[in-house]
Structures are given as structure tokens and as C-alpha cells.
Design an enzyme around this catalytic site. Structure first.
Site, PDB file in Angstrom:
ATOM      1  CD  GLU A  47      -3.005  -0.931   0.065  1.00  0.00           C
ATOM      2  OE1 GLU A  47      -3.232   0.213  -0.376  1.00  0.00           O
ATOM      3  OE2 GLU A  47      -3.564  -1.945  -0.394  1.00  0.00           O
ATOM      4  CG  ASN A  51      -0.898   5.090  -1.093  1.00  0.00           C
ATOM      5  OD1 ASN A  51      -1.741   4.684  -1.884  1.00  0.00           O
ATOM      6  ND2 ASN A  51      -1.144   5.247   0.195  1.00  0.00           N
ATOM      7  NE  ARG A 104      -5.729   4.118  -5.457  1.00  0.00           N
ATOM      8  CZ  ARG A 104      -5.068   3.049  -5.878  1.00  0.00           C
ATOM      9  NH1 ARG A 104      -4.987   2.803  -7.161  1.00  0.00           N
ATOM     10  NH2 ARG A 104      -4.486   2.252  -5.034  1.00  0.00           N
TER      11      ARG A 104
HETATM   12  N1  LIG Z   1       2.696   9.050  -1.386  1.00  0.00           N
HETATM   13  C1  LIG Z   1       1.616   9.843  -1.624  1.00  0.00           C
HETATM   14  N2  LIG Z   1       1.762  10.985  -2.336  1.00  0.00           N
HETATM   15  C2  LIG Z   1       0.696  11.783  -2.574  1.00  0.00           C
HETATM   16  N3  LIG Z   1      -0.551  11.522  -2.125  1.00  0.00           N
HETATM   17  C3  LIG Z   1      -0.755  10.414  -1.411  1.00  0.00           C
HETATM   18  C4  LIG Z   1       0.315   9.522  -1.113  1.00  0.00           C
HETATM   19  N4  LIG Z   1      -0.184   8.503  -0.367  1.00  0.00           N
HETATM   20  C5  LIG Z   1      -1.490   8.758  -0.200  1.00  0.00           C
HETATM   21  N5  LIG Z   1      -1.855   9.905  -0.829  1.00  0.00           N
HETATM   22  C6  LIG Z   1      -3.206  10.513  -0.827  1.00  0.00           C
HETATM   23  O1  LIG Z   1      -3.949   9.927   0.222  1.00  0.00           O
HETATM   24  C7  LIG Z   1      -5.156   9.366  -0.298  1.00  0.00           C
HETATM   25  C8  LIG Z   1      -5.536   8.141   0.509  1.00  0.00           C
HETATM   26  O2  LIG Z   1      -4.607   7.078   0.332  1.00  0.00           O
HETATM   27  P1  LIG Z   1      -5.071   5.586   0.542  1.00  0.00           P
HETATM   28  O3  LIG Z   1      -5.655   5.452   1.906  1.00  0.00           O
HETATM   29  O4  LIG Z   1      -3.936   4.686   0.235  1.00  0.00           O
HETATM   30  O5  LIG Z   1      -6.242   5.383  -0.500  1.00  0.00           O
HETATM   31  P2  LIG Z   1      -6.186   5.219  -2.113  1.00  0.00           P
HETATM   32  O6  LIG Z   1      -4.779   4.902  -2.500  1.00  0.00           O
HETATM   33  O7  LIG Z   1      -7.124   4.090  -2.390  1.00  0.00           O
HETATM   34  O8  LIG Z   1      -6.632   6.514  -2.683  1.00  0.00           O
HETATM   35  C9  LIG Z   1      -4.874   9.091  -1.756  1.00  0.00           C
HETATM   36  O9  LIG Z   1      -6.069   9.083  -2.524  1.00  0.00           O
HETATM   37  C10 LIG Z   1      -3.957  10.256  -2.118  1.00  0.00           C
HETATM   38  O10 LIG Z   1      -4.686  11.426  -2.408  1.00  0.00           O
HETATM   39 MG   LIG Z   2      -3.481   3.632  -1.572  1.00  0.00          MG
END
Ligand SMILES: Nc1ncnc2c1ncn2[C@@H]1O[C@H](COP(=O)(O)OP(=O)(O)O)[C@@H](O)[C@H]1O
Ligand SMILES: [Mg+2]
Ligand SMILES: Nc1ncnc2c1ncn2[C@@H]1O[C@H](COP(=O)(O)OP(=O)(O)O)[C@@H](O)[C@H]1O
Ligand SMILES: [Mg+2]
Lengths: 146, 77, 146
Positions: A47, A51, A104
Site C-alpha cells: 500500500e 501510493n 479507488r
Molecule cells: N505518497 C503519496 N503521495 C501523494 N498523495 C498520497 C500519497 N499517499 C497517499 N496519498 C493521498 O492519500 C489518499 C488516501 O490514500 P489511501 O488510503 O492509500 O487510498 P487510495 O490509494 O485508495 O486513494 C490518496 O487518494 C492520495 O490522495
Molecule cells: Mg493507496
């Protein structure tokens, strides 16, 4: 045990999510974690790394993701970082079901939180994001809840 | 060889789940079957698809059950 | 395929030989090598990494070993390097059965040579050693000898 440090840096390509997952699985096996815990470590790392690639770098290649592992007597510390777009509001981003992408699930941070003993997210817009996770080793005590 | 054998032993002192052993058995059998039909060594992906597991599972299983004998065979085939 | 680069740096501890081996196995699986080739990659990497730890750093912890992987359309390049004691005479060191340790077999370089398509060793006394190995991908052609 002597302190052990491993750092994997890799191109921002989707196929490297599996490589990072295998690396944490080998380290978990090395540390003699139960199979369940190893599966959870794999999910948490997948995850965080996906991300970084998908959100941090908008799925574009040519960037670098860093995964740092630090192992001492008490804990396995995992840090996944990117120098991508950053997160404007970390508290909001970590909410269950919150995602900036309607396709997502917004559950990545929820999995990391529930599978790891500690989770910290540091982020700055246009600078990048660092996700730090800790898994306690409980070497001596066996936790019956496991 | 002693060096390699030592590594293999030291890295995996105990505990090879039965399912890993079974998977390695199926991998070896499938590899032979595919080699016969394809006329060449199958790739790990071809074997994984045939059995219906992930490549990752095969990698983990091979590493977990790898015996000094099997690596010896590899070296001296 | 886009070029892919992965770099693993790790403490000079024996337990990390297994981690390095799993990393190359995952990459070999990703590249869809036959199982035999993956086993050979594992042996070549094990030999190079254990040489760095055992010979380069005399088995002492607190040092760093670097494993760099570069994947393009044609080849997988593996570089294992240490900043340890170095090798005074590389040609001699690479001879079959040559070892500075009477307990050892002196076959590490022989395995690397026979399992990889290319092998180069660069070393300087008190500076360190870099072992570069290449495995061709043969993506299109299927080699019947495999
Ligand atoms: N490394 C990252 N860089 C930029 N934005 C991020 C990063 N990790 C997470 N995010 C932001 O946080 C939100 C939530 O992440 P997550 O809980 O993994 O859900 P998802 O990946 O399904 O969108 C993402 O939709 C994104 O906007
Ligand atoms: Mg994610
Ligand atoms: N990274 C290294 N640093 C210093 N010396 C090395 C290194 N790698 C190999 N050597 C030298 O080369 C010799 C031959 O290496 P090898 O063929 O792997 O055999 P062995 O490890 O069994 O001695 C070693 O005995 C050692 O003296
Ligand atoms: Mg050697």
C-alpha cells in the site's frame, strides 16, 4: 542481535511493488514472524509503495521510491518515501474511504494503520511524502491475540 | 559447495510448511511436463499459470525448501 | 519495457545474504526466467555478496554492501560492491580453487563466471571491490539448451 539496516531504492514502476513486497516478506521470514504477520507486512508495504508510485508520482516512471528497513532487538522500522506531489491534508487523507481518485477505495492508510504497531505520515506539497511504520518484534513475549 | 550448503542451511534452519513442499513437488512435475510439450525449459510464469499460483509463491517455496541436494544437482547437471 | 533500476544497500551481516538472494530471485521471476536460471542467479549473487562480507569486511559487521540492479530490454546487470580490503591480484583470485582461506573451496568466482554471461571484477587494495555481472535476457529467442 546486531542492528541491521537495509535500503532499497527503485524506479517508480508498478512491477516494483511486487519486488518491495517480496523483500519485506524475506525480512519477515528472517525475523521469524508468523505467516499471518508476514502477510500483513506485505500488504502494508504494498500500500505504501503503490501510493508513492500512483499518487506521489502520478504513475509516471523516471522517479525513485525509497524503502528503508531498520531492525533492532525490539522492532522492525519501515520507511517508504517519495519526492512526489505531497499530501495537502494528511489527516484527511488518512480517513477511511478517503481517496482523491474516485476509482479507488481509500483504504491504504487504514490497512497500514491496522497491520502495523505505529504509523506516521510526513508530507509536504511538491516536496514529497514519508510513511514510517513500526512492527514490534515481541521476541520474548508471545502475544495471544495474534 | 560446502559454502553454499552452509548458506542454505543457515538461512533456513527450521520449519518448512508442508504446503511449500507440496508446491515445489508440483512445480517440478509441471516443469517436466511443460518442457516435454514445449521442447524447451518453461519460464517460471508458464509454470505458475499452469498450476494457478503466483510467481511469488513459487519463489518463496523454492527458497524455503531448497535442499543442498537440489542445488548440488543444479551445479553439476 | 522501461528501464528499471533497483539498488539494495545493507549491513555486512551474514543473514543479509539470504535477503539479497531473495531479491534477485524476485527480479528473476519478474523477468520470467526459467526456474533453473533463477537458481543460478541466486547462487551468483550469494557468492558475490558473501565474498564482500567474508573477505572484503573480514566478517565484521558495521559495514555496507551495495547491490545494484539495472534492467533494460536486453540484459539484467548486477553489481555487488564493498569498500573493504580489496584484492591484490584479481587474476589470481579468480583462478578455480584459489582461496586465501584454507577452509574455503575457492569456487565463488567460478560459479559467477559459469552462471552469468559476463563477469568483471574491479578491485583496489584498501579501497574495495566491485563485481559486475550480466545476464542476457534472450527475450525473443528461446534457447533450446536451457
Ligand atoms: N505518497 C503519496 N503521495 C501523494 N498523495 C498520497 C500519497 N499517499 C497517499 N496519498 C493521498 O492519500 C489518499 C488516501 O490514500 P489511501 O488510503 O492509500 O487510498 P487510495 O490509494 O485508495 O486513494 C490518496 O487518494 C492520495 O490522495
Ligand atoms: Mg493507496
Ligand atoms: N569482495 C572481496 N574482497 C576481498 N577479497 C575478495 C573478495 N572477493 C573475493 N576475494 C578474494 O578472492 C578469493 C577467491 O574468491 P572465491 O572464488 O569466492 O573463493 P572463496 O570465497 O571460497 O575463497 C578469496 O579467497 C579472497 O581472497
Ligand atoms: Mg567466495
Amino acid at each position: 542481535m546486531k542492528e541491521n539496516q537495509l535500503t532499497l531504492s527503485f524506479s517508480s514502476l508498478a512491477e516494483n511493488v511486487g519486488i518491495a513486497r517480496m523483500l519485506i516478506a524475506s525480512v519477515g521470514a528472517q525475523l521469524d514472524f508468523p505467516i499471518n504477520d508476514i502477510e500483513e507486512l506485505k500488504v502494508a508495504v504494498s500500500e505504501a509503495v503503490s501510493n508513492a508510485i500512483i499518487h506521489g508520482y502520478h504513475g509516471r516512471s523516471g522517479h525513485v521510491v525509497l524503502m528503508e528497513l531498520e531492525i533492532d532487538d525490539d522492532a522492525l522500522k519501515i520507511t517508504v518515501s517519495d519526492e512526489g506531489c505531497g499530501i495537502p491534508d494528511v489527516v484527511q487523507a488518512m480517513q477511511p474511504a478517503y481517496s482523491t481518485d474516485p476509482e479507488r477505495m481509500g483504504l491504504g492508510f487504514v490497512f497500514m494503520q491496522s497491520f502495523m504497531d505505529e504509523l506516521h505520515v510526513d508530507s509536504a506539497v511538491d516536496k514529497g511524502t514519508t510513511v514510517s511504520m513500526v512492527k514490534l518484534l515481541n521476541r520474548a513475549a508471545s502475544s495471544p491475540s495474534r | 559447495i560446502g559454502e553454499i550448503r552452509r548458506f542454505l542451511r543457515d538461512d533456513h534452519p527450521v520449519k518448512v510448511p508442508r504446503s511449500y513442499k507440496e508446491l515445489v513437488y508440483r512445480v517440478n512435475r509441471t516443469r517436466e511436463q511443460l518442457a516435454a510439450t514445449l521442447g524447451r525449459e518453461p519460464t517460471i510464469g508458464e509454470i505458475a499459470a499452469e498450476i494457478g499460483v503466483e510467481r511469488e509463491d513459487i519463489v518463496s517455496a523454492l527458497e524455503a525448501v531448497q535442499s543442498p541436494t537440489s542445488i548440488y544437482d543444479t551445479l553439476y547437471q
